[in-house]
Design a protein around this motif. Structure first.
Motif, short mmCIF file in Angstrom:
data_model
loop_
_atom_site.label_atom_id
_atom_site.label_comp_id
_atom_site.label_asym_id
_atom_site.label_seq_id
_atom_site.Cartn_x
_atom_site.Cartn_y
_atom_site.Cartn_z
N MET A 1 43.67 53.54 53.54
CA MET A 1 45.12 53.46 53.34
C MET A 1 45.49 52.19 52.60
SD MET A 1 46.58 54.79 57.04
CE MET A 1 48.29 54.42 56.63
N ALA A 2 44.87 51.07 52.97
CA ALA A 2 45.17 49.78 52.33
C ALA A 2 44.80 49.81 50.85
CB ALA A 2 44.42 48.65 53.04
N ARG B 1 60.35 54.43 52.39
CA ARG B 1 59.50 53.25 52.50
C ARG B 1 58.38 53.31 51.46
NH1 ARG B 1 57.71 54.12 58.46
NH2 ARG B 1 57.96 56.25 57.71
N THR B 2 57.84 52.16 51.12
CA THR B 2 56.72 52.11 50.19
C THR B 2 55.42 52.35 50.94
OG1 THR B 2 56.30 49.74 50.48
CG2 THR B 2 57.96 50.38 48.82
N LEU B 3 54.36 52.63 50.18
CA LEU B 3 53.05 52.81 50.80
C LEU B 3 52.62 51.55 51.54
CD1 LEU B 3 51.06 54.72 48.02
CD2 LEU B 3 52.29 55.67 49.97
N LYS B 4 52.88 50.39 50.94
CA LYS B 4 52.49 49.14 51.58
C LYS B 4 53.24 48.92 52.89
CE LYS B 4 50.95 46.66 47.43
NZ LYS B 4 51.15 45.47 46.57
N ALA C 1 44.50 52.46 48.91
CA ALA C 1 45.39 53.39 48.21
C ALA C 1 46.77 52.78 48.01
CB ALA C 1 45.49 54.70 48.99
N ALA C 2 47.27 52.07 49.03
CA ALA C 2 48.59 51.43 48.92
C ALA C 2 48.58 50.38 47.81
CB ALA C 2 48.98 50.80 50.25
N ALA C 3 47.49 49.63 47.72
CA ALA C 3 47.40 48.59 46.69
C ALA C 3 47.42 49.19 45.29
CB ALA C 3 46.12 47.78 46.88
N ARG C 4 46.89 50.41 45.14
CA ARG C 4 46.86 51.09 43.83
C ARG C 4 48.09 51.94 43.60
NH1 ARG C 4 41.92 52.75 45.92
NH2 ARG C 4 42.67 54.91 45.91
N GLY C 5 48.92 52.13 44.64
CA GLY C 5 50.05 53.05 44.53
C GLY C 5 49.59 54.48 44.43
N ASP C 6 48.48 54.80 45.10
CA ASP C 6 47.82 56.10 45.00
C ASP C 6 48.24 57.00 46.17
OD1 ASP C 6 46.15 58.27 44.76
OD2 ASP C 6 44.29 57.09 44.73
#
Length: 223
Positions: free
Chosen positions: A120-121, A175-178, A123-128
């Motif tokens: 998850m971390a 909310r955002t992925l992050k 993917a969140a960093a990539r916006g995936d």
């Protein structure tokens, strides 16, 4: 044509069909208010019409689809009350499960939970989104199963298919992925530390935030 596939493991063909439809709804392949025929779905999945009908009856009982006599079925968009009920059920199941996962989960199960959060971390960093949401579902499923309750895991998976109809999860929740990943971090940290009380509290906070965001999104769409 929708892109659907049968899951590799399911207790019955009817349940496999139901799961394929739930996954198709979550992925946006099957959309609300569109009528799909039993024949069409049977052809897509390469099965006979009988397990399709049985699978659709199960989903209709769960309120996910509406059976249309002699026409097929249509996916139902959840109402505000549906969202409230779903969050209420998840709050009854998942915080206590997080506590038990912390206390009785095996080291192997905890390693899988840690891995899901790491995915998850990344993917969140990539916006995936395509990688993030399967990892999110996997994490919740692993926590429920680590608590020793596979049936609760199946119930939550079905409930999440319903809220997925509100739209893409980041859009629906606002909310955002992050931000969503950050809500899961204290849950996993507590589970890995075998701190049951903290795991339960963190999961409750995450689900309450999710419920509030989903209801706000629903109100905005309805206004």
């Amino acid at each position: 044509m929708p892109a659907l596939r049968l899951p590799p493991q399911a207790p019955s063909l009817a349940e496999a069909v139901a799961e394929a439809v739930r996954d198709g709804i979550a992925a946006g392949e099957l959309v609300p208010e569109t009528t799909y025929s039993v024949y069409q779905l049977a052809d897509l999945l390469g099965v006979s019409r009988s397990p399709v009908r049985e699978g659709m009856l199960r989903l209709a009982e769960a309120g996910l689809v509406e059976i249309r006599r002699n026409r097929g079925f249509r996916v139902l968009r959840p109402r505000a009350h549906d969202v409230e009920e779903i969050i209420e059920i998840r709050l009854a199941l998942e915080p206590p499960a997080a506590r038990k996962a912390a206390l009785i989960g095996t080291d192997e199960q905890h390693a899988a939970i840690r891995s899901a959060l790491a995915t998850m971390a990344d993917a969140a960093a990539r916006g995936d989104d395509a990688s993030f949401w399967p990892a999110d579902r996997t994490l919740h499923d692993l926590l429920l199963r680590a608590s020793g309750n596979a049936r609760a895991a199946a119930v939550v998976a079905q409930l999440r298919s319903t809220t997925a109809l509100l739209g893409p999860p980041t859009t629906a929740s606002g909310r955002t992925l992050k931000q969503i990943h950050a809500e899961h971090e204290p849950v996993v940290t507590a589970v890995l530390a075998r701190d049951g009380a903290a795991a339960e509290t963190a999961m409750r906070a995450h689900l309450e935030a999710t419920g509030a965001a989903l209801l706000a999104s629903y109100s905005a769409r309805s206004s």
